[in-house]
Write a protein that holds these residues in place. Structure first.
Motif, PDB file in Angstrom:
ATOM      1  N   HIS A 226     -38.574 -57.322 -28.166  1.00  0.00           N
ATOM      2  CA  HIS A 226     -37.581 -57.884 -29.074  1.00  0.00           C
ATOM      3  C   HIS A 226     -36.169 -57.489 -28.641  1.00  0.00           C
ATOM      4  N   PHE A 227     -35.992 -56.224 -28.255  1.00  0.00           N
ATOM      5  CA  PHE A 227     -34.689 -55.737 -27.838  1.00  0.00           C
ATOM      6  C   PHE A 227     -34.158 -56.529 -26.647  1.00  0.00           C
ATOM      7  N   GLU A 228     -35.021 -56.772 -25.672  1.00  0.00           N
ATOM      8  CA  GLU A 228     -34.617 -57.543 -24.498  1.00  0.00           C
ATOM      9  C   GLU A 228     -34.310 -58.990 -24.869  1.00  0.00           C
ATOM     10  N   SER A 229     -35.093 -59.546 -25.778  1.00  0.00           N
ATOM     11  CA  SER A 229     -34.913 -60.939 -26.175  1.00  0.00           C
ATOM     12  C   SER A 229     -33.565 -61.161 -26.855  1.00  0.00           C
ATOM     13  N   VAL A 230     -33.183 -60.272 -27.775  1.00  0.00           N
ATOM     14  CA  VAL A 230     -31.926 -60.486 -28.496  1.00  0.00           C
ATOM     15  C   VAL A 230     -30.710 -60.189 -27.629  1.00  0.00           C
ATOM     16  N   GLN A 231     -30.895 -59.427 -26.562  1.00  0.00           N
ATOM     17  CA  GLN A 231     -29.769 -59.252 -25.643  1.00  0.00           C
ATOM     18  C   GLN A 231     -29.339 -60.601 -25.093  1.00  0.00           C
TER      19      GLN A 231
ATOM     20  N   ASP B  13     -34.768 -51.715 -33.789  1.00  0.00           N
ATOM     21  CA  ASP B  13     -35.081 -51.508 -32.369  1.00  0.00           C
ATOM     22  C   ASP B  13     -34.698 -50.131 -31.856  1.00  0.00           C
ATOM     23  N   LEU B  14     -33.559 -49.633 -32.297  1.00  0.00           N
ATOM     24  CA  LEU B  14     -32.975 -48.463 -31.648  1.00  0.00           C
ATOM     25  C   LEU B  14     -33.412 -47.143 -32.265  1.00  0.00           C
ATOM     26  N   GLN B  15     -33.998 -46.308 -31.429  1.00  0.00           N
ATOM     27  CA  GLN B  15     -34.330 -44.944 -31.818  1.00  0.00           C
ATOM     28  C   GLN B  15     -33.107 -44.037 -31.656  1.00  0.00           C
ATOM     29  N   LYS B  16     -32.307 -44.337 -30.625  1.00  0.00           N
ATOM     30  CA  LYS B  16     -31.133 -43.525 -30.324  1.00  0.00           C
ATOM     31  C   LYS B  16     -30.168 -44.354 -29.503  1.00  0.00           C
ATOM     32  N   ILE B  17     -28.884 -44.181 -29.728  1.00  0.00           N
ATOM     33  CA  ILE B  17     -27.874 -44.843 -28.911  1.00  0.00           C
ATOM     34  C   ILE B  17     -26.709 -43.890 -28.691  1.00  0.00           C
TER      35      ILE B  17
ATOM     36  N   GLU C  15     -15.713 -58.592  -9.100  1.00  0.00           N
ATOM     37  CA  GLU C  15     -14.369 -58.920  -9.575  1.00  0.00           C
ATOM     38  C   GLU C  15     -14.105 -58.252 -10.923  1.00  0.00           C
ATOM     39  N   ALA C  16     -15.104 -58.214 -11.792  1.00  0.00           N
ATOM     40  CA  ALA C  16     -14.962 -57.533 -13.083  1.00  0.00           C
ATOM     41  C   ALA C  16     -14.656 -56.054 -12.881  1.00  0.00           C
ATOM     42  N   VAL C  17     -15.375 -55.420 -11.958  1.00  0.00           N
ATOM     43  CA  VAL C  17     -15.146 -54.006 -11.665  1.00  0.00           C
ATOM     44  C   VAL C  17     -13.727 -53.795 -11.146  1.00  0.00           C
ATOM     45  N   GLY C  18     -13.292 -54.663 -10.257  1.00  0.00           N
ATOM     46  CA  GLY C  18     -12.005 -54.483  -9.612  1.00  0.00           C
ATOM     47  C   GLY C  18     -10.804 -54.748 -10.486  1.00  0.00           C
ATOM     48  N   THR C  19     -10.981 -55.492 -11.572  1.00  0.00           N
ATOM     49  CA  THR C  19      -9.836 -55.861 -12.422  1.00  0.00           C
ATOM     50  C   THR C  19      -9.874 -55.229 -13.809  1.00  0.00           C
ATOM     51  N   SER C  20     -10.933 -54.540 -14.145  1.00  0.00           N
ATOM     52  CA  SER C  20     -11.080 -53.976 -15.481  1.00  0.00           C
ATOM     53  C   SER C  20     -10.282 -52.687 -15.654  1.00  0.00           C
ATOM     54  N   GLU C  21      -9.807 -52.469 -16.866  1.00  0.00           N
ATOM     55  CA  GLU C  21      -9.154 -51.217 -17.235  1.00  0.00           C
ATOM     56  C   GLU C  21     -10.063 -50.324 -18.075  1.00  0.00           C
ATOM     57  N   PHE C  22     -11.162 -50.905 -18.561  1.00  0.00           N
ATOM     58  CA  PHE C  22     -11.941 -50.226 -19.607  1.00  0.00           C
ATOM     59  C   PHE C  22     -13.413 -50.592 -19.474  1.00  0.00           C
ATOM     60  N   LEU C  23     -14.264 -49.586 -19.545  1.00  0.00           N
ATOM     61  CA  LEU C  23     -15.713 -49.783 -19.470  1.00  0.00           C
ATOM     62  C   LEU C  23     -16.353 -49.262 -20.748  1.00  0.00           C
ATOM     63  N   CYS C  24     -17.185 -50.093 -21.375  1.00  0.00           N
ATOM     64  CA  CYS C  24     -17.938 -49.695 -22.555  1.00  0.00           C
ATOM     65  C   CYS C  24     -19.411 -49.588 -22.175  1.00  0.00           C
ATOM     66  N   VAL C  25     -20.027 -48.446 -22.448  1.00  0.00           N
ATOM     67  CA  VAL C  25     -21.427 -48.218 -22.094  1.00  0.00           C
ATOM     68  C   VAL C  25     -22.221 -47.844 -23.345  1.00  0.00           C
ATOM     69  N   ALA C  26     -23.364 -48.500 -23.506  1.00  0.00           N
ATOM     70  CA  ALA C  26     -24.315 -48.138 -24.563  1.00  0.00           C
ATOM     71  C   ALA C  26     -25.614 -47.702 -23.884  1.00  0.00           C
ATOM     72  N   ASP C  27     -25.946 -46.433 -24.051  1.00  0.00           N
ATOM     73  CA  ASP C  27     -27.169 -45.854 -23.486  1.00  0.00           C
ATOM     74  C   ASP C  27     -28.195 -45.807 -24.620  1.00  0.00           C
ATOM     75  N   CYS C  28     -29.214 -46.655 -24.539  1.00  0.00           N
ATOM     76  CA  CYS C  28     -30.104 -46.905 -25.675  1.00  0.00           C
ATOM     77  C   CYS C  28     -31.531 -46.429 -25.427  1.00  0.00           C
ATOM     78  N   GLU C  29     -32.111 -45.787 -26.439  1.00  0.00           N
ATOM     79  CA  GLU C  29     -33.548 -45.488 -26.470  1.00  0.00           C
ATOM     80  C   GLU C  29     -34.169 -46.401 -27.520  1.00  0.00           C
ATOM     81  N   VAL C  30     -35.144 -47.203 -27.108  1.00  0.00           N
ATOM     82  CA  VAL C  30     -35.742 -48.204 -27.987  1.00  0.00           C
ATOM     83  C   VAL C  30     -37.124 -47.737 -28.443  1.00  0.00           C
ATOM     84  N   TYR C  31     -37.436 -47.995 -29.706  1.00  0.00           N
ATOM     85  CA  TYR C  31     -38.746 -47.618 -30.237  1.00  0.00           C
ATOM     86  C   TYR C  31     -39.868 -48.277 -29.438  1.00  0.00           C
TER      87      TYR C  31
END
Length: 212
Positions: A127-132, A193-197, A105-121
């Protein structure tokens, strides 16, 4: 859940042709284990097309690749419209709750998608998974215009993650980004946490939507 993330660099003057070809992926809806697919244009790069697809499992996605996929590619001739393509696969770890009742339903009704492609140390993935879950998911759930999303981990490497969130409008996303994200980044110790995003803001094209 299994996620396919595709980024295409479309040839100059070929956006309309690419879009028409993308619409022909509607046949994917017939595939067993398919959940939803959508995509659109990167706001920061008008010739970059981004597509995301959700499957019940890796096995279902691979069976589709071995059967219907090549026939669709041959018929829509989409490969003639772009000069570069990057495809990555992710395993879903956490589904993000929002105002939509489900991810499709989110896919079908959304106008906008935000993506974060992350490389973690190395050594910071736990820790990164926990704080998500403890920080980001709770805040996003309450954010105005947040419909839903997925936190996923790369299938081929241990330190890459994809965070994909669907919003009802760009305005609500921008408000969340400006008002809440700086405090949340500090609370989650993001810089540790983040080496690259790589962040992408994608204006979705409704005619590219495919729902099971």
């Amino acid at each position: 859940m299994y996620i396919k993330w595709i980024v295409c660099q479309v040839n100059e003057g070929m956006k309309d042709a690419f879009s028409r070809a993308q619409e022909q992926w509607i046949s994917t809806a017939q595939a067993e284990g398919f959940i939803a697919q959508t995509g659109g244009w990167n706001i920061a790069d008008e010739n970059e097309a981004c597509i995301i697809a959700f499957w019940v499992s890796r096995g279902h996605a691979e069976r589709f690749m071995a059967s219907l996929h090549d026939r669709i590619v041959e018929e829509n001739r989409q490969s003639e419209t772009y000069h570069a393509i990057n495809v990555a696969y992710f395993d879903g770890l956490l589904e993000m709750e929002g105002q939509a009742a489900s991810l499709d339903e989110a896919v079908g009704t959304s106008e906008f998608l935000c993506v974060a492609d992350c490389e973690v140390y190395s050594g910071r993935t736990e820790h990164f998974e926990s704080v998500q879950q403890s920080v980001w998911l709770q805040a996003m759930k309450q954010a105005e215009g947040m419909l839903g999303g997925m936190f996923s981990k790369a299938a081929d490497t241990s330190n890459r993650y994809l965070i994909s969130t669907f919003r009802d409008t760009v305005v609500h996303h921008d408000r969340y980004r400006d008002d809440q994200v700086p405090l949340l980044r500090e609370k989650a110790s993001v810089t540790d946490d983040l080496q690259k995003i790589i962040g992408k803001q994608i204006r979705l094209v409704e005619s590219w939507n495919v729902l099971a």
